[in-house]
Write a protein that holds these residues in place. Structure first.
Motif, short mmCIF file in Angstrom:
data_model
loop_
_atom_site.label_atom_id
_atom_site.label_comp_id
_atom_site.label_asym_id
_atom_site.label_seq_id
_atom_site.Cartn_x
_atom_site.Cartn_y
_atom_site.Cartn_z
N ALA A 174 -11.49 -53.76 -79.25
CA ALA A 174 -11.48 -54.71 -80.38
C ALA A 174 -11.68 -56.14 -79.89
O ALA A 174 -12.33 -56.95 -80.55
CB ALA A 174 -10.17 -54.58 -81.16
N ALA A 175 -11.14 -56.43 -78.71
CA ALA A 175 -11.27 -57.79 -78.17
C ALA A 175 -12.70 -58.10 -77.72
O ALA A 175 -13.06 -59.25 -77.51
CB ALA A 175 -10.29 -57.98 -77.01
N ARG A 190 -19.02 -50.17 -81.79
CA ARG A 190 -18.59 -50.30 -80.39
C ARG A 190 -17.19 -49.72 -80.15
O ARG A 190 -16.94 -49.04 -79.15
CB ARG A 190 -18.61 -51.79 -80.03
N ILE A 191 -16.29 -50.00 -81.07
CA ILE A 191 -14.91 -49.52 -80.92
C ILE A 191 -14.87 -48.00 -81.04
O ILE A 191 -14.14 -47.31 -80.33
CB ILE A 191 -14.01 -50.21 -81.97
N ALA A 222 -15.32 -57.03 -79.51
CA ALA A 222 -16.13 -56.66 -80.67
C ALA A 222 -17.20 -57.69 -81.01
O ALA A 222 -18.01 -57.46 -81.90
CB ALA A 222 -15.25 -56.39 -81.89
N TRP A 223 -17.21 -58.83 -80.33
CA TRP A 223 -18.29 -59.80 -80.56
C TRP A 223 -19.62 -59.30 -80.00
O TRP A 223 -20.68 -59.79 -80.38
CB TRP A 223 -17.94 -61.17 -79.98
N LYS A 224 -19.55 -58.32 -79.09
CA LYS A 224 -20.80 -57.78 -78.55
C LYS A 224 -21.32 -56.66 -79.43
O LYS A 224 -20.55 -55.83 -79.92
CB LYS A 224 -20.53 -57.20 -77.14
N TYR A 225 -22.63 -56.59 -79.58
CA TYR A 225 -23.21 -55.42 -80.22
C TYR A 225 -22.84 -54.19 -79.43
O TYR A 225 -22.60 -54.25 -78.21
CB TYR A 225 -24.74 -55.55 -80.29
#
Lengths: 371, 371
Positions: free
Chosen positions: B57-58, B255-256, B60-63
């Motif tokens: 979650a930390a 991603r998660i 999650a800014w990345k695709y």
């Protein structure tokens, strides 16, 4: 292979819209030091969103709410419309695919700009549409030319990004409203506003919420720093929004993503901080470009498109030289836009790497050309 | 509305495959006390998966990685195939939609069982396919009848779930292998094994990994307790798997979710615990059914389908009476399967609620019928 698939599928190329930076890192055998090529937001998501996602992870045994009820209601309130005006989907990419499927049959003309978002063109091809392109004008999309192409071809679908990707340029809200007002009754405008939060005031138009001719597309991937959760949304007339329910993957929007997006929407302070950080990075990239003898284009996004001053082959050499120096950037795909590279508003430590490597990359590009 | 959409879209109903329990709770104005209607896994995900998702979650800014590289490689190793044999998608639902799109044009015959998974039928309708159904036989899908329908219609696509949903019944690996061996060269079998981890040994067949006639569908939604992350995968011949890349939403798998699925795959102990808990719950539901004078069907899944002994109207009354008593259950949609209700293997405290409410629900259903 026997003829197992439809003739349309057999006719499609095996190419994909984008290769991810992870794939490049696997080929290179080492990570990038500056991940500033995919217009991600390295300043990250709201801590409230991260906490909400961590909490939602423990509840991940439950299917997601297929109606994205809470998020959809919050988005409606934020945008001054009703929940019936809002559809949540698997990123703008997913929504683009659905809209194309709603409208496009083999041979249907679809209008876009030459060099605009490749994933839209990918979906149009994927449903057999006939892509009609108009050139950018002065590095901006050209609303009058788009409109003329719509009229000439009778296209039921037209794509327009404001602010634009890959060029970062923009039109005023008035210009967009004029484009909408001039659309034929049966034409649907996809107004991609992925970068709207980075634009100056007066860029996102007020539109009649029940006008079936325009669908506004927004995302949590950019300003909200949540590209990895795949949550975008469309705002439009309820009759258009309702059509998604006929064809979408109803349980497709991840439960943790819904929770993260809802929390991000509630953290206006974080958005203010991100905007300021992006604005500072934009200025720094522009200054670095000029210091290296290059021309930064004005930007209303979280990236700066930089004119490398020669042709596409030269810009490609600059790009390759930056990649070789661990700086992940991308560039527009077609001329004359491809004389540029696209540099993302990364964190200060990433821009330090760019600052350090850019001069050598330019020298290497020039040497490669004359070598 | 003007004729804005394709004729196919205009012809589709506005109905959706499933209404989520959250939507029912909003209408009811109170939560369910037993959430045992959607074949979820209330024993939850591996703590390792929950931790991995919280960590992701930390970031999650990345695709997400559009190739789901790490997960795909781990799945390939677990299934004894190469990564080129595996495609990760937005749940089996998402993969079903893509496969239908690969194969089905308006009018294409597609074979399934009458009363089988509604979301498959939804996708076939959504692409204009002509659904050809064969009846269940003794509450099991009927491989011979499916095969006969394929031969009769020349269908390029046939759906078969093993173990089956909504009935919970199953066929041996030998029977499935015989079905595959008898398929025409040009026909693709979708072998939906969503519940495979709950089945006895000898239910999931060994198949030639390069046979282009069969695509095995698996999910993290059931045994892995991760319905909310929307991660499923297909295992099949590389030439079939490669076709997904022509049409899928490449960045669609969160991603998660990728991180959670990868961690879940590594926690075999958790899977053992879940299997044991589900097995115990299955026995308890069957005993409760018998104690209430009803007939539980044998089950190789995480639910027990219970024959209410009369017709669909009666089973519907039983279902409604359970819903009114805060027990979320579902039931098959068509006769004669709809003489049953489907009860999920919930946690002990949820089955306590079922035990407490079931007799009164049956009395209420009987009273409503004679009232």
């Amino acid at each position: 292979m026997p003829a197992r698939f439809t003739a349309l599928v057999d006719s499609l190329p095996a190419t994909v819209p984008f290769v991810g930076p992870e794939a490049q890192e696997r080929v290179r055998g080492r990570p990038f030091r500056a991940r500033i090529g995919a217009n991600e937001n390295g300043f990250g998501a709201s801590p409230m969103a991260v906490a909400a996602m961590a909490a939602a992870a423990a509840e991940a045994w439950k299917y997601c709410d297929p109606e994205s009820h809470d998020l959809r209601h919050a988005l409606a309130a934020a945008h001054g419309v009703t929940p019936a005006h809002v559809m949540v989907g698997e990123g703008i990419d997913g929504l683009l695919g659905l809209v194309v499927r709603l409208v496009v049959e083999p041979g249907t003309p679809v209008v876009t700009s030459l060099g605009a978002y490749p994933t839209f063109a990918y979906h149009v091809a994927g449903f057999g549409g006939r892509l009609v392109t108009v050139p950018y004008h002065d590095d901006r999309e050209d609303p009058e030319a788009l409109l003329a192409a719509v009229r000439r071809t009778g296209a039921p679908l037209v794509y327009f990004a404001n602010p634009d990707n890959p060029m970062g340029t923009w039109w005023s809200a008035e210009a967009v409203a004029e484009l909408v007002a001039a659309l034929p009754t049966h034409t649907l405008l996809l107004l991609d506003e992925a970068y709207a939060e980075f634009a100056p005031a007066g860029v996102s138009p007020r539109l009649a919420p029940d006008d079936p001719r325009v669908l506004r597309l927004r995302t949590f991937s950019k300003a909200h720093g949540l590209a990895g959760i795949r949550v975008g949304f469309a705002v439009g007339a309820p009759a258009v929004i309702a059509a998604f329910d006929k064809i979408r993957n109803h349980f497709g929007v991840n439960r943790i993503g819904q929770a993260g997006a809802l929390a991000a929407l509630g953290d206006g302070d974080h958005l203010v901080r991100v905007r300021a950080a992006v604005s500072a990075a934009r200025s720094r990239i522009a200054a670095l470009a000029r210091a290296n003898g290059l021309l930064p284009l004005p930007s209303a996004t979280n990236f700066v498109t930089v004119d490398c001053g020669r042709d596409g082959a030269h810009a490609r050499r600059v790009l390759d030289a930056l990649l070789a120096r661990d700086v992940f950037v991308r560039m527009p795909g077609v001329a004359p836009l491809d004389r540029c590279i696209r540099v993302g508003c990364g964190r200060p430590e990433e821009l330090d790497v760019l600052e350090q490597e850019w001069p050598a990359a330019l020298s290497a590009a020039t040497a490669a050309a004359s070598g």
